[in-house]
Design a protein around this motif. Structure first.
Motif, mmCIF file in Angstrom:
data_model
loop_
_atom_site.group_PDB
_atom_site.id
_atom_site.type_symbol
_atom_site.label_atom_id
_atom_site.label_comp_id
_atom_site.label_asym_id
_atom_site.label_seq_id
_atom_site.Cartn_x
_atom_site.Cartn_y
_atom_site.Cartn_z
ATOM 1 N N GLY A 617 0.781 -1.227 0.000
ATOM 2 C CA GLY A 617 0.000 0.000 0.000
ATOM 3 C C GLY A 617 0.809 1.271 0.000
ATOM 4 N N VAL A 618 2.125 1.203 -0.278
ATOM 5 C CA VAL A 618 2.989 2.385 -0.281
ATOM 6 C C VAL A 618 3.332 2.722 -1.726
ATOM 7 C CG1 VAL A 618 5.186 3.345 0.469
ATOM 8 C CG2 VAL A 618 3.924 1.813 1.982
ATOM 9 N N ASP A 619 3.123 4.004 -2.108
ATOM 10 C CA ASP A 619 3.427 4.455 -3.473
ATOM 11 C C ASP A 619 4.785 5.124 -3.583
ATOM 12 O OD1 ASP A 619 0.028 5.374 -3.497
ATOM 13 O OD2 ASP A 619 0.879 3.669 -4.555
ATOM 14 N N LEU A 620 5.297 5.686 -2.493
ATOM 15 C CA LEU A 620 6.584 6.384 -2.518
ATOM 16 C C LEU A 620 7.124 6.435 -1.093
ATOM 17 C CD1 LEU A 620 7.620 9.438 -4.578
ATOM 18 C CD2 LEU A 620 7.876 9.612 -2.112
ATOM 19 N N VAL A 621 8.453 6.396 -0.959
ATOM 20 C CA VAL A 621 9.101 6.408 0.352
ATOM 21 C C VAL A 621 10.025 7.619 0.426
ATOM 22 C CG1 VAL A 621 10.574 5.162 1.969
ATOM 23 C CG2 VAL A 621 9.014 3.893 0.495
ATOM 24 N N ILE A 622 9.902 8.392 1.516
ATOM 25 C CA ILE A 622 10.849 9.474 1.823
ATOM 26 C C ILE A 622 11.696 8.978 2.988
ATOM 27 C CG2 ILE A 622 11.099 11.832 2.634
ATOM 28 C CD1 ILE A 622 8.582 12.549 1.166
ATOM 29 N N MET A 623 13.000 8.782 2.746
ATOM 30 C CA MET A 623 13.871 8.045 3.657
ATOM 31 C C MET A 623 14.960 8.949 4.225
ATOM 32 S SD MET A 623 14.497 4.802 4.737
ATOM 33 C CE MET A 623 13.894 3.692 3.462
ATOM 34 N N ASP A 624 15.002 9.029 5.575
ATOM 35 C CA ASP A 624 16.170 9.634 6.217
ATOM 36 C C ASP A 624 17.335 8.644 6.121
ATOM 37 O OD1 ASP A 624 16.888 10.940 9.570
ATOM 38 O OD2 ASP A 624 17.802 11.313 7.610
ATOM 39 N N VAL A 625 18.558 9.160 6.177
ATOM 40 C CA VAL A 625 19.725 8.296 6.019
ATOM 41 C C VAL A 625 20.278 7.862 7.372
ATOM 42 C CG1 VAL A 625 22.082 8.177 5.142
ATOM 43 C CG2 VAL A 625 20.301 9.243 3.769
ATOM 44 N N GLN A 626 20.463 8.806 8.267
ATOM 45 C CA GLN A 626 21.081 8.516 9.555
ATOM 46 C C GLN A 626 19.997 8.294 10.597
ATOM 47 O OE1 GLN A 626 24.345 11.097 10.499
ATOM 48 N NE2 GLN A 626 24.186 10.713 12.683
ATOM 49 N N MET A 627 19.796 6.993 10.996
ATOM 50 C CA MET A 627 18.747 6.635 11.945
ATOM 51 C C MET A 627 19.230 5.505 12.841
ATOM 52 S SD MET A 627 15.290 6.616 9.573
ATOM 53 C CE MET A 627 16.021 5.455 8.413
ATOM 54 N N PRO A 628 18.611 5.351 14.021
ATOM 55 C CA PRO A 628 18.960 4.204 14.875
ATOM 56 C C PRO A 628 18.364 2.911 14.332
ATOM 57 C CG PRO A 628 17.193 5.492 15.865
ATOM 58 C CD PRO A 628 17.655 6.250 14.649
ATOM 59 N N VAL A 629 18.767 1.811 14.942
ATOM 60 C CA VAL A 629 18.305 0.454 14.614
ATOM 61 C C VAL A 629 18.781 0.046 13.218
ATOM 62 C CG1 VAL A 629 16.344 -1.130 14.454
ATOM 63 C CG2 VAL A 629 16.290 0.768 16.085
ATOM 64 N N MET A 630 18.363 0.764 12.184
ATOM 65 C CA MET A 630 18.793 0.506 10.810
ATOM 66 C C MET A 630 18.778 1.817 10.040
ATOM 67 S SD MET A 630 17.062 -1.924 7.870
ATOM 68 C CE MET A 630 17.233 -3.411 8.854
ATOM 69 N N ASP A 631 19.911 2.144 9.363
ATOM 70 C CA ASP A 631 19.981 3.414 8.651
ATOM 71 C C ASP A 631 19.226 3.328 7.325
ATOM 72 O OD1 ASP A 631 21.644 2.220 6.700
ATOM 73 O OD2 ASP A 631 23.427 2.679 7.858
ATOM 74 N N GLY A 632 19.100 4.493 6.664
ATOM 75 C CA GLY A 632 18.316 4.565 5.445
ATOM 76 C C GLY A 632 18.938 3.827 4.275
ATOM 77 N N LEU A 633 20.272 3.801 4.195
ATOM 78 C CA LEU A 633 20.931 3.104 3.085
ATOM 79 C C LEU A 633 20.665 1.602 3.150
ATOM 80 C CD1 LEU A 633 24.344 5.003 3.026
ATOM 81 C CD2 LEU A 633 22.328 5.414 1.621
ATOM 82 N N GLU A 634 20.801 1.027 4.345
ATOM 83 C CA GLU A 634 20.560 -0.412 4.499
ATOM 84 C C GLU A 634 19.092 -0.740 4.273
ATOM 85 O OE1 GLU A 634 21.107 -4.416 5.069
ATOM 86 O OE2 GLU A 634 22.587 -2.826 4.746
ATOM 87 N N ALA A 635 18.195 0.158 4.755
ATOM 88 C CA ALA A 635 16.764 -0.071 4.541
ATOM 89 C C ALA A 635 16.426 -0.046 3.055
ATOM 90 C CB ALA A 635 15.950 0.985 5.290
ATOM 91 N N THR A 636 17.015 0.893 2.316
ATOM 92 C CA THR A 636 16.768 0.955 0.869
ATOM 93 C C THR A 636 17.277 -0.310 0.180
ATOM 94 O OG1 THR A 636 16.985 3.361 0.946
ATOM 95 C CG2 THR A 636 17.205 2.311 -1.208
ATOM 96 N N ARG A 637 18.448 -0.776 0.590
ATOM 97 C CA ARG A 637 19.016 -1.992 -0.002
ATOM 98 C C ARG A 637 18.082 -3.191 0.230
ATOM 99 N NH1 ARG A 637 23.272 -1.668 2.510
ATOM 100 N NH2 ARG A 637 24.502 -0.443 1.037
ATOM 101 N N ARG A 638 17.520 -3.300 1.427
ATOM 102 C CA ARG A 638 16.624 -4.430 1.722
ATOM 103 C C ARG A 638 15.296 -4.309 0.971
ATOM 104 N NH1 ARG A 638 17.311 -6.295 8.046
ATOM 105 N NH2 ARG A 638 19.595 -6.247 8.101
#
Length: 932
Positions: A617-638
């Motif tokens: 149900g998501v059409d677009l993602v706005i992603m911060d890069v520097q975050m706890p638990v998992m950063d934005g780069l790793e989240a984008t890769r997954r």
């Protein structure tokens, strides 16, 4: 205390205050719930006691009446009341529960429950007595064979007197009333006890809100004292060093990150000055011997290495500080923007606007420093993609239009017809170069013209590559040879007389030259004192053919527009996932997206974002890069590993890291685009327009165009009828070129302000007919629609009604189909008429306003006589003709002849005898017709 500690402490304090406010709200809600329960118990018990009283009184009255009269009707009434009391009435309308069952359902204290049970026991005893008395009175009679002679009324009466039936009834009624009074007093006491904690909660919430407001004010004050003022002092110190001086060290009061940065700059300056002196001494000794020359060279290399190390330390520090400064800047700029959207009062809007403007200036300074640092390290890379030159120039025009209008400068943007409309190149860096040059041109030009143009130079190779020449020219003060030599040096601000009124770091032109070098050109300047300046460079681009490879064809655009108009609203809303660990940044992003009509889902880290995407149900993602638990780069890769391609699910980075290396990291893991904090609403909406499937349906920064006309077909479906809309537009009543009365109403009757606004309208949009034809010739239908929409809005506010009507008709067709040639001709004629009517305002001390007032007979006859003599006066005494017409302005003000006389006066000023004859004859005809 460091800036980072202050920020963390402030955030923690605000979080605690919010937590306190939340706890108070929870306690307040619980108190209200308990009060409601107390009130419900009171009303239920009071209702029960009232029912007991009424039923007791009615049963006794009916039984007593039966004992003494033997009436069958009284006996039937007594039976109904007995059934109602027991809760087993046969009639559905009177069936209920017994008093005992009703008492058990009420939540009462043990003491009150005992009193109620005691009352019900008394009532039950009374019911037994009443039943006995009625039974004795019945004797051997009763329904269905009622025999009045068989009734034993006397025996029942004697028995009732013997058991004191009246006293028993009064005892039950007295007990019920006493219990009701005791319950009422207890209810008041309990309400009073519950009210005091609620009052305390209200006071606590008020104190928490005041503390939050005070915290916000303190944050702004601390930011001004700890960041803005020290940065200003450091900037002035750097300017002094850049000019070759040795200014006294700035004393920064607080020992924080800015103080450490300034200490590093001072140490670097001392090291550089020391090395420079050493180099000079080494050069002097090198003349004496070759050995000394070699030694000097070694020292020079050592000095260069130290300088490079110092520069790297400084640039690394700047990159780190950029991220830390952008976080509070995002809150300042974003919250102030949202506050302005909420419609504050005049004084509040001014304060918030100043905060937003100061934050934007500081952001621009940080961006320039970071871009300059990246360029020095060679981290910038070309980002080639296809783009439209007309669209680029329109964006540039919009970026400087406000400042140019404020200084009343004329802006010209010219595209060579021989230049291709769509090219492939580095649009982002090209736009940044032209923006820097235009900002400087507007900043240093006090009056005159600022021009930006692109010209086709020549072909560059056998393929579709060609060279384009970009020029930014102004009529400013110009430069001498000495100033031009140091113009492109970092921190060089030019003439001191200009820098006093125009602040800045002096990095713009240095950065522009480096960016032009990256684009494969060379930035040059031609200027002389008093004759303005001309910056130009030539770069290579690739032609893109055909145009429809970038944009859909007009027919496709029309089809998409029609489908979007009549598509159900619930099918058009897109869902955007915002991944942000900072609550303030998340709130700003959520507000901006909600204003655009988008559904927003939130995630506080990369792992939560992956789960949200996996849920669908998501059409677009706005992603911060520097975050706890998992950063934005790793989240984008997954997310990409889950099978979501950049085309099916766009991911936009939104982070405070603005250097080129961070951009490359985002692209490498599959991010579509890169937005920097503080988030710019225009950049955010532009990115959403580009990457959302189907584009952005609603852009809050652009006023909604009037809806196209739609017809209802016979079967109930809606059909888009462009021809019917055009016919309806043609059928509109004729309206004046300039409705001065309507325009004055929008400015509160301020004639001087209205005259100035009309002159500005002519200066900025007088050539809009030619610009529209140029955009249509280049195939930029969207740009033409934007220009028509802008002219329509300004014309509507100023009472330029005919131009407003024609541009509204253009909007009804653009960007789906081209407007007709007859419409364009009519628009050009109407704009020329507006120019003619407004031109006369430049020399007039007052303005005549059209209305419904009547012209006095004396003044009408005098005006007719003057109009009859006007052709002769134009040949013999032109000055007297002009002054004579101006004397009639106060007399025709508010009459239907005001606009006609203004047009005649304009023709007199322009020596336009041809137009003057027709206008004079028409006005004479109108004056004689009214007289008749």
């Amino acid at each position: 205390m460091s800036i980072r500690t202050i920020i963390k402490t402030s955030n923690l304090a605000q979080l605690l205050l919010l937590l306190l406010l939340g706890l108070c709200l929870v306690a307040f809600g619980r108190g209200l719930h308990e009060g409601r329960r107390t009130l419900e118990n009171y009303y239920e018990l009071d209702s029960l006691l009232l029912d007991v009283e009424n039923n007791t009184r009615q049963c006794y009255e009916e039984a007593h009446a039966f004992i003494f009269t033997g009436s069958a009707e009284r006996y039937a009434n007594w039976q109904i009341l007995s059934q109602m009391r027991a809760g087993d009435a046969q009639d559905a309308a009177t069936r209920g529960v017994s008093f005992e069952e009703a008492a058990r359902r009420i939540n009462l204290s043990s003491g009150l429950q005992a009193q109620v049970r005691s009352l019900l026991v008394q009532r039950k005893h009374l019911d037994t007595l009443l039943d006995t008395a009625v039974t004795m009175a019945m004797g051997n009679s009763g329904p269905p064979h009622w025999d009045r002679d068989s009734l034993d009324l006397r025996g029942a009466q004697a028995w009732a007197d013997r058991v004191n039936l009246d006293g028993e009834v009064q005892q039950v009624l007295f007990s019920a009333q006493a219990l009701r009074e005791a319950q009422y007093r207890g209810f008041l006491d309990q309400i009073g006890i519950q009210e005091r904690p609620l009052e305390q909660m209200v006071w606590a919430m008020a104190v928490a809100l005041l503390a939050l407001a005070a915290s916000a004010v303190i944050n702004v004050y601390i930011f001004q004292k700890r960041v803005v003022q020290p940065l200003g002092e450091v900037s002035r110190y750097a300017e002094g060093v850049a000019e070759g001086g040795d200014p006294a060290p700035v004393k920064i009061q607080h020992q924080d990150e800015l103080a450490s940065m300034f200490d590093a700059l001072q140490r670097m300056k001392g090291t550089l000055f020391t090395r420079i002196r050493e180099l000079k001494e080494a050069e002097r000794r090198a003349r004496k011997s070759k050995q000394q020359a070699v030694l000097a060279r070694a020292q020079a290399l050592t000095s260069l290495e130290l300088a490079q190390k110092a520069s790297h330390v400084q640039e690394d520090f700047l990159r780190r500080m950029s991220h830390e400064i952008r976080t509070p800047l995002n809150a300042i700029i974003g919250m102030s923007y949202l506050s302005l959207q909420a419609g504050p009062s005049g004084v509040q809007r001014d304060y918030i606007s100043q905060i937003n403007k100061a934050g934007s200036v500081l952001l621009d300074m940080v961006n320039r420093i970071l871009d300059f640092s990246s360029a020095n390290e060679g981290l910038l890379r070309r980002e080639n993609r296809a783009f439209q030159l007309p669209r680029l120039f329109e964006l540039l025009r919009q970026s400087v239009a406000a400042s140019a209008l404020e200084k009343q400068l004329e802006l010209k943007f010219i595209i060579d017809p021989a230049a291709p409309a769509v090219v492939e190149g580095d649009e982002r860096h090209l736009e940044e170069v032209l923006r820097i040059l235009l900002d400087n041109a507007v900043k240093y030009t006090r009056n005159g013209v600022v021009e930006c143009s692109v010209q086709y130079a020549h072909d560059d190779g056998p393929d579709d590559t060609c060279r384009l020449l970009f020029v930014v020219a102004d009529s400013g003060p110009g430069m001498d040879a000495a100033l031009k030599e140091k113009l492109f040096e970092p921190f060089a601000l030019g003439d001191e007389s200009l820098t006093r009124s125009n602040s800045g770091l002096g990095l713009g032109l240095a950065l522009a030259r480096q960016l032009v070098d990256l684009l494969g050109g060379e930035l040059c300047v031609a200027s002389s004192l008093g004759k303005g300046s001309r910056f130009f460079f030539e770069i290579s681009v690739v032609r893109v053919q055909p145009v429809c490879s970038l944009e859909t064809s007009p027919a496709q655009e029309a089809q998409e527009a029609v489908e979007s108009i009549f598509m159900p609203a619930d099918m058009q809303q897109h869902t955007v996932l915002v991944v942000e660990d900072n609550d303030i940044n998340a709130q700003i992003a959520s507000e901006l997206l909600s204003q655009a009509g988008l559904a927003v889902r939130m995630a506080s880290n990369g792992m939560a974002a992956v789960d949200e995407v996996r849920a669908g149900g998501v059409d677009l993602v706005i992603m911060d890069v520097q975050m706890p638990v998992m950063d934005g780069l790793e989240a984008t890769r997954r997310i990409r590993d889950l099978g979501y391609s950049p085309e099916s699910l766009p991911i936009l980075a939104m982070t405070a890291h603005a250097d080129a290396a961070s951009r490359m990291d985002g692209k490498n893991v599959g991010m579509n685009d890169y937005l920097t904090k503080p988030v710019d609403p225009a950049a955010l909406y532009a990115a959403l327009e580009r990457w959302l499937p189907g584009g952005l349906e609603h852009n809050p920064l652009v006023q909604n165009a009037e809806p196209e006309q739609a017809l209802e077909s016979e079967n109930g479906t809606r059909e888009f009828d462009m021809m019917r809309a055009s016919e309806a537009a043609v059928a509109e009543p004729e309206c004046p070129a300039v409705n001065v009365e309507a325009g004055l109403a929008t400015v509160g009757g301020n004639h001087d302000l209205y005259r100035e606004l009309l002159l500005r309208f002519v200066d900025h949009y007088g050539d809009s007919a030619r610009e529209l034809r140029g955009l249509l010739a280049c195939g930029d239908l969207r740009g033409a629609a934007r220009l028509a929409h802008t002219v329509k809005g300004v014309a509507a506010n100023l009472g330029v009604e005919r131009v407003c009507r024609l541009t509204r008709r253009m909007e009804s067709t653009l960007p789906m189909t081209l407007p007709s040639e007859s419409l364009m001709d009519e628009f050009e004629e109407s704009m020329n008429e507006v120019l003619l009517r407004v031109r006369c305002l430049e020399g007039m001390g007052s303005m005549a306003t059209a209305g419904t007032m009547h012209l006095d007979e004396e003044h009408r006859e005098a005006l007719l006589a003057l109009l009859a003599e006007l052709p002769e006066l134009m040949e013999t005494d032109w000055g007297n003709a002009e002054s004579s017409l101006e004397r009639f302005i106060p007399f025709v003000d508010g009459t239907p002849y005001a606009e006609d006389l203004s047009a005649i006066l304009a023709s007199v000023k322009d020596f336009d005898n041809g137009a003057l004859q027709g206008q004079s004859a028409a006005l004479q005809h109108r004056l004689r017709g009214e007289n008749a």
